[in-house]
Design an enzyme around this catalytic site. Structure first.
Site, PDB file in Angstrom:
ATOM      1  N   GLY A  14      72.285  32.382  25.432  1.00 17.37           N
ATOM      2  CA  GLY A  14      71.119  31.620  25.872  1.00 17.37           C
ATOM      3  C   GLY A  14      71.310  30.833  27.161  1.00 17.37           C
ATOM      4  N   SER A  15      72.219  31.277  28.041  1.00 16.96           N
ATOM      5  CA  SER A  15      72.423  30.485  29.267  1.00 16.96           C
ATOM      6  C   SER A  15      71.210  30.549  30.191  1.00 16.96           C
ATOM      7  CB  SER A  15      73.696  30.926  29.998  1.00 16.96           C
ATOM      8  OG  SER A  15      73.533  32.184  30.612  1.00 16.96           O
ATOM      9  N   ASN A  16      70.495  31.679  30.187  1.00 16.40           N
ATOM     10  CA  ASN A  16      69.260  31.745  30.981  1.00 16.40           C
ATOM     11  C   ASN A  16      68.187  30.824  30.405  1.00 16.40           C
ATOM     12  OD1 ASN A  16      69.223  33.712  33.314  1.00 16.40           O
ATOM     13  ND2 ASN A  16      70.250  34.935  31.749  1.00 16.40           N
ATOM     14  N   ASN A 109      61.132  39.357  31.059  1.00 12.71           N
ATOM     15  CA  ASN A 109      62.543  39.626  30.778  1.00 12.71           C
ATOM     16  C   ASN A 109      63.323  39.507  32.079  1.00 12.71           C
ATOM     17  OD1 ASN A 109      64.837  40.485  29.259  1.00 12.71           O
ATOM     18  ND2 ASN A 109      64.605  42.536  30.132  1.00 12.71           N
ATOM     19  N   HIS A 111      66.720  41.273  33.871  1.00 12.39           N
ATOM     20  CA  HIS A 111      67.661  42.382  33.750  1.00 12.39           C
ATOM     21  C   HIS A 111      68.747  42.188  34.804  1.00 12.39           C
ATOM     22  CE1 HIS A 111      68.949  46.367  32.580  1.00 12.39           C
ATOM     23  NE2 HIS A 111      69.141  46.640  33.853  1.00 12.39           N
TER      24      HIS A 111
HETATM   25  C1  GRF Z   1      71.769  38.270  30.913  1.00 12.91           C
HETATM   26  O1  GRF Z   1      72.729  38.966  31.623  1.00 12.91           O
HETATM   27  C2  GRF Z   1      70.419  38.912  31.099  1.00 12.91           C
HETATM   28  O2  GRF Z   1      70.281  39.569  32.318  1.00 12.91           O
HETATM   29  C3  GRF Z   1      70.375  39.917  29.995  1.00 12.91           C
HETATM   30  O3  GRF Z   1      71.071  39.323  28.934  1.00 12.91           O
HETATM   31  C4  GRF Z   1      71.993  38.354  29.412  1.00 12.91           C
HETATM   32  C5  GRF Z   1      71.678  37.083  28.697  1.00 12.91           C
HETATM   33  O4  GRF Z   1      72.604  36.082  28.917  1.00 12.91           O
HETATM   34  N1  GRF Z   1      69.017  40.279  29.689  1.00 12.91           N
HETATM   35  P1  GRF Z   1      72.314  34.635  28.327  1.00 12.91           P
HETATM   36  O5  GRF Z   1      72.156  34.788  26.809  1.00 12.91           O
HETATM   37  O6  GRF Z   1      71.073  34.123  28.965  1.00 12.91           O
HETATM   38  O7  GRF Z   1      73.511  33.823  28.666  1.00 12.91           O
END
Ligand code: GRF
Length: 199
Positions: A14-16, A109, A111
């Site tokens: 969940g870092s994003n 999303n 990617h």
């Molecule tokens: C990221 O690399 C994103 O591009 C892909 O999944 C990964 C998620 O990383 N869809 P995080 O869970 O947000 O750290």
């Protein structure tokens, strides 16, 4: 403008999601992180939701006897919470078609490559970065796109590039790409929330 009600779907770290929550807290995105849905009860995303006092649900197909029951429950939660937009942040499951249809054009999303290259079934996580290195690409990057019923296929909203060096391992590239994901994803959501990008 009205604040955007966001639901995050996440399976792992969940870092994003965190980068977007931080941008909301810094008043850079006109939105409310209403809830986190994870198919994985041990996910870092649920930990982060707890730390941020955001409502979270563990919703997994495994806990329902039919697709219909699972999808009806998921949809009801999203409706009850008046969700405007779903943000996939490392969600490793296909979003059910009924949810895609209900939220037409309002599921995003990210990617970890420059779509339409290096997308599609099986292209996730480290597989993507390995494929980029094997193809001897000089640049890679991240793509924010709208989710439709085909993997990595929907309208591209934003892209950002990073260099790929000859000495890179897939892990090196992943780190470099993840760092820009944390810039481009919040930035794109901010533009949606202030009307600069219309979904
Ligand atoms: C990221 O690399 C994103 O591009 C892909 O999944 C990964 C998620 O990383 N869809 P995080 O869970 O947000 O750290």
């Amino acid at each position: 403008m009205q604040k955007l009600n966001i639901a995050f779907f996440a399976s792992h770290g969940g870092s994003n999601m965190q980068a977007i929550i931080d941008a909301i807290k810094a008043n850079n995105i006109n939105a409310v992180p209403v809830l986190v849905i994870s198919n994985n009860s041990n996910s870092g995303a649920i930990e982060r939701a707890k730390n941020e006092s955001i409502k979270y649900y563990h919703i997994s197909r495994l806990n329902f006897s039919t697709d219909e029951e699972f999808e009806a429950y998921l949809l009801q939660v999203l409706k009850d919470e008046k969700i405007d937009i779903i943000i996939l942040a490392g969600y490793m499951k296909m979003v059910p078609i009924s949810i895609i249809n209900h939220f037409k054009g309002r599921i995003l999303n990210i990617h970890p490559a420059l779509l339409p290259k290096f997308g599609g079934k099986g292209m996730y996580g480290m597989n993507v970065h390995k494929a980029v290195i094997e193809a001897k690409e000089n640049i890679s990057g991240a793509t924010v796109h709208v989710v439709d019923e085909i993997y990595d296929n929907g309208r591209i909203l934003a892209q950002m590039t990073v260099p790929v060096y000859e000495t890179d391992t897939a892990e090196d590239l992943q780190k470099r790409v993840l760092a820009i994901e944390h810039i481009i994803y919040p930035d794109t959501v901010a533009k949606i929330a202030n009307g600069e990008i219309v979904l």
